[in-house]
Design a protein around this motif. Structure first.
Motif, PDB file in Angstrom:
ATOM      1  N   ASP A   4      17.489  29.498  48.202  1.00 52.97           N
ATOM      2  CA  ASP A   4      16.325  29.893  49.002  1.00 52.97           C
ATOM      3  C   ASP A   4      15.281  28.773  48.971  1.00 52.97           C
ATOM      4  OD1 ASP A   4      13.792  31.092  49.798  1.00 52.97           O
ATOM      5  OD2 ASP A   4      14.754  33.032  49.518  1.00 52.97           O
ATOM      6  N   ILE A   5      14.659  28.519  50.091  1.00 44.12           N
ATOM      7  CA  ILE A   5      13.669  27.452  50.217  1.00 44.12           C
ATOM      8  C   ILE A   5      12.477  27.662  49.283  1.00 44.12           C
ATOM      9  CG2 ILE A   5      12.435  28.511  52.151  1.00 44.12           C
ATOM     10  CD1 ILE A   5      13.165  24.771  51.807  1.00 44.12           C
ATOM     11  N   LEU A   6      12.172  28.922  48.946  1.00 47.88           N
ATOM     12  CA  LEU A   6      11.051  29.211  48.050  1.00 47.88           C
ATOM     13  C   LEU A   6      11.177  28.459  46.731  1.00 47.88           C
ATOM     14  CD1 LEU A   6       8.519  31.009  47.337  1.00 47.88           C
ATOM     15  CD2 LEU A   6      10.175  32.563  46.303  1.00 47.88           C
ATOM     16  N   TRP A   7      12.377  28.446  46.178  1.00 43.62           N
ATOM     17  CA  TRP A   7      12.574  27.811  44.868  1.00 43.62           C
ATOM     18  C   TRP A   7      12.480  26.295  44.984  1.00 43.62           C
ATOM     19  CZ3 TRP A   7      11.364  31.746  42.437  1.00 43.62           C
ATOM     20  CH2 TRP A   7      11.852  32.998  42.758  1.00 43.62           C
ATOM     21  N   LYS A   8      12.846  25.755  46.128  1.00 43.33           N
ATOM     22  CA  LYS A   8      12.735  24.307  46.339  1.00 43.33           C
ATOM     23  C   LYS A   8      11.283  23.882  46.554  1.00 43.33           C
ATOM     24  CE  LYS A   8      17.394  23.796  48.192  1.00 43.33           C
ATOM     25  NZ  LYS A   8      17.996  25.025  47.836  1.00 43.33           N
ATOM     26  N   LEU A   9      10.477  24.775  47.097  1.00 43.39           N
ATOM     27  CA  LEU A   9       9.073  24.460  47.371  1.00 43.39           C
ATOM     28  C   LEU A   9       8.174  24.566  46.139  1.00 43.39           C
ATOM     29  CD1 LEU A   9       8.542  26.170  50.842  1.00 43.39           C
ATOM     30  CD2 LEU A   9       8.767  23.729  50.347  1.00 43.39           C
ATOM     31  N   GLN A  10       8.723  25.002  45.017  1.00 44.38           N
ATOM     32  CA  GLN A  10       7.919  25.132  43.803  1.00 44.38           C
ATOM     33  C   GLN A  10       7.277  23.825  43.386  1.00 44.38           C
ATOM     34  OE1 GLN A  10       9.419  27.544  40.391  1.00 44.38           O
ATOM     35  NE2 GLN A  10      11.246  27.467  41.675  1.00 44.38           N
ATOM     36  N   LYS A  11       7.930  22.716  43.707  1.00 45.20           N
ATOM     37  CA  LYS A  11       7.378  21.433  43.284  1.00 45.20           C
ATOM     38  C   LYS A  11       6.015  21.163  43.923  1.00 45.20           C
ATOM     39  CE  LYS A  11      10.309  18.997  46.573  1.00 45.20           C
ATOM     40  NZ  LYS A  11      11.424  18.098  46.706  1.00 45.20           N
ATOM     41  N   TYR A  12       5.685  21.918  44.969  1.00 42.89           N
ATOM     42  CA  TYR A  12       4.384  21.758  45.617  1.00 42.89           C
ATOM     43  C   TYR A  12       3.348  22.747  45.100  1.00 42.89           C
ATOM     44  CZ  TYR A  12       7.204  18.946  48.719  1.00 42.89           C
ATOM     45  OH  TYR A  12       8.066  18.007  49.215  1.00 42.89           O
ATOM     46  N   MET A  13       3.747  23.577  44.137  1.00 43.38           N
ATOM     47  CA  MET A  13       2.784  24.514  43.534  1.00 43.38           C
ATOM     48  C   MET A  13       2.020  23.773  42.453  1.00 43.38           C
ATOM     49  SD  MET A  13       4.595  28.236  43.174  1.00 43.38           S
ATOM     50  CE  MET A  13       3.102  29.168  42.946  1.00 43.38           C
ATOM     51  N   GLY A  54       6.798  47.330  37.861  1.00 39.52           N
ATOM     52  CA  GLY A  54       7.594  46.334  37.145  1.00 39.52           C
ATOM     53  C   GLY A  54       7.727  45.013  37.867  1.00 39.52           C
ATOM     54  N   VAL A  55       6.635  44.580  38.506  1.00 40.53           N
ATOM     55  CA  VAL A  55       6.626  43.321  39.250  1.00 40.53           C
ATOM     56  C   VAL A  55       5.535  42.427  38.693  1.00 40.53           C
ATOM     57  CG1 VAL A  55       6.174  42.283  41.523  1.00 40.53           C
ATOM     58  CG2 VAL A  55       7.527  44.372  41.363  1.00 40.53           C
ATOM     59  N   HIS A  56       5.830  41.138  38.605  1.00 41.15           N
ATOM     60  CA  HIS A  56       4.780  40.172  38.311  1.00 41.15           C
ATOM     61  C   HIS A  56       4.822  39.127  39.407  1.00 41.15           C
ATOM     62  CE1 HIS A  56       7.374  37.004  36.185  1.00 41.15           C
ATOM     63  NE2 HIS A  56       8.190  38.034  36.310  1.00 41.15           N
ATOM     64  N   HIS A  57       3.685  38.490  39.629  1.00 40.81           N
ATOM     65  CA  HIS A  57       3.668  37.487  40.689  1.00 40.81           C
ATOM     66  C   HIS A  57       2.733  36.352  40.346  1.00 40.81           C
ATOM     67  CE1 HIS A  57      -0.173  38.630  42.663  1.00 40.81           C
ATOM     68  NE2 HIS A  57      -0.003  37.549  43.387  1.00 40.81           N
ATOM     69  N   VAL A  58       3.077  35.214  40.910  1.00 39.10           N
ATOM     70  CA  VAL A  58       2.315  33.986  40.736  1.00 39.10           C
ATOM     71  C   VAL A  58       1.819  33.576  42.110  1.00 39.10           C
ATOM     72  CG1 VAL A  58       2.458  31.566  40.041  1.00 39.10           C
ATOM     73  CG2 VAL A  58       3.758  33.276  38.811  1.00 39.10           C
ATOM     74  N   TYR A  92      14.542  34.351  37.453  1.00 39.76           N
ATOM     75  CA  TYR A  92      14.468  33.630  38.719  1.00 39.76           C
ATOM     76  C   TYR A  92      14.532  32.128  38.451  1.00 39.76           C
ATOM     77  CZ  TYR A  92      13.081  38.129  40.584  1.00 39.76           C
ATOM     78  OH  TYR A  92      13.062  39.451  40.946  1.00 39.76           O
ATOM     79  N   PRO A  93      14.969  31.347  39.433  1.00 41.31           N
ATOM     80  CA  PRO A  93      15.102  29.894  39.225  1.00 41.31           C
ATOM     81  C   PRO A  93      13.751  29.171  39.289  1.00 41.31           C
ATOM     82  CG  PRO A  93      15.833  30.491  41.433  1.00 41.31           C
ATOM     83  CD  PRO A  93      15.500  31.763  40.733  1.00 41.31           C
ATOM     84  N   LEU A  94      12.924  29.410  38.275  1.00 45.07           N
ATOM     85  CA  LEU A  94      11.613  28.773  38.213  1.00 45.07           C
ATOM     86  C   LEU A  94      11.738  27.383  37.592  1.00 45.07           C
ATOM     87  CD1 LEU A  94       9.649  31.878  36.896  1.00 45.07           C
ATOM     88  CD2 LEU A  94       9.537  30.925  39.211  1.00 45.07           C
ATOM     89  N   THR A  95      10.990  26.437  38.109  1.00 46.09           N
ATOM     90  CA  THR A  95      11.011  25.083  37.553  1.00 46.09           C
ATOM     91  C   THR A  95      10.187  25.046  36.268  1.00 46.09           C
ATOM     92  OG1 THR A  95       9.032  24.379  38.755  1.00 46.09           O
ATOM     93  CG2 THR A  95      11.178  24.058  39.867  1.00 46.09           C
ATOM     94  N   ARG A  96      10.425  24.011  35.475  1.00 46.24           N
ATOM     95  CA  ARG A  96       9.622  23.831  34.260  1.00 46.24           C
ATOM     96  C   ARG A  96       8.139  23.711  34.595  1.00 46.24           C
ATOM     97  NH1 ARG A  96      11.620  22.996  29.295  1.00 46.24           N
ATOM     98  NH2 ARG A  96      13.747  22.317  29.075  1.00 46.24           N
ATOM     99  N   GLY A  97       7.843  23.042  35.706  1.00 44.52           N
ATOM    100  CA  GLY A  97       6.454  22.885  36.121  1.00 44.52           C
ATOM    101  C   GLY A  97       5.790  24.214  36.405  1.00 44.52           C
ATOM    102  N   THR A  98       6.475  25.077  37.140  1.00 48.28           N
ATOM    103  CA  THR A  98       5.929  26.393  37.453  1.00 48.28           C
ATOM    104  C   THR A  98       5.794  27.234  36.194  1.00 48.28           C
ATOM    105  OG1 THR A  98       6.873  26.330  39.677  1.00 48.28           O
ATOM    106  CG2 THR A  98       6.256  28.484  38.831  1.00 48.28           C
TER     107      THR A  98
END
Length: 129
Positions: free
Chosen positions: A48-57, A70-74, A90-96
């Protein structure tokens, strides 16, 4: 909206949306948004493009938990949002993950659920890659 939902409401909504869009394509922007967000929430896909766009967070981030469902969000100030079920990974990056730990989890009251998600995110952030 998530503050007013409990877990059963969220699961029922997902079932209804799945049933509706298994036979037809979402046409309205709101329908598409609902379909995409619920699909990401319940059926995360590493491509999913969402996980690839994390580098811009970038910070500052707001990290919040909705314990009734039972939901959390960033969310970032640039308008990036990631909604996640507590029990899923979820496939979160180390940065996120690092930004989430710095942001601190916002909760209405201390709970077992909030402690568990903190442990999970901390261990995910410190896992060897």
């Amino acid at each position: 909206m998530l503050k007013k939902f409990d877990r059963d409401d969220l699961v029922n909504l997902w079932d209804l949306v799945k049933k509706r869009f298994n036979t037809t394509e979402p046409t309205d922007d709101k329908e598409k948004e609902l379909w995409v967000e619920l699909k990401r929430l319940f059926e995360p896909d590493n491509d999913d493009i969402l996980w690839k766009l994390q580098k811009y967070m970038h910070g500052p981030l707001v990290w919040r938990i909705y314990d009734t469902c039972g939901v959390h969000h960033v969310s970032s100030i640039r308008g990036h949002y990631i909604f996640m079920l507590i029990e899923k990974e979820y496939p979160l990056t180390r940065g996120t993950l690092g930004l989430m730990m710095v942001a601190r989890l916002l909760v209405e009251a201390d709970s077992e659920m909030s402690r568990e998600i903190l442990k999970k995110i901390f261990s995910q952030a410190n896992r060897p890659r």
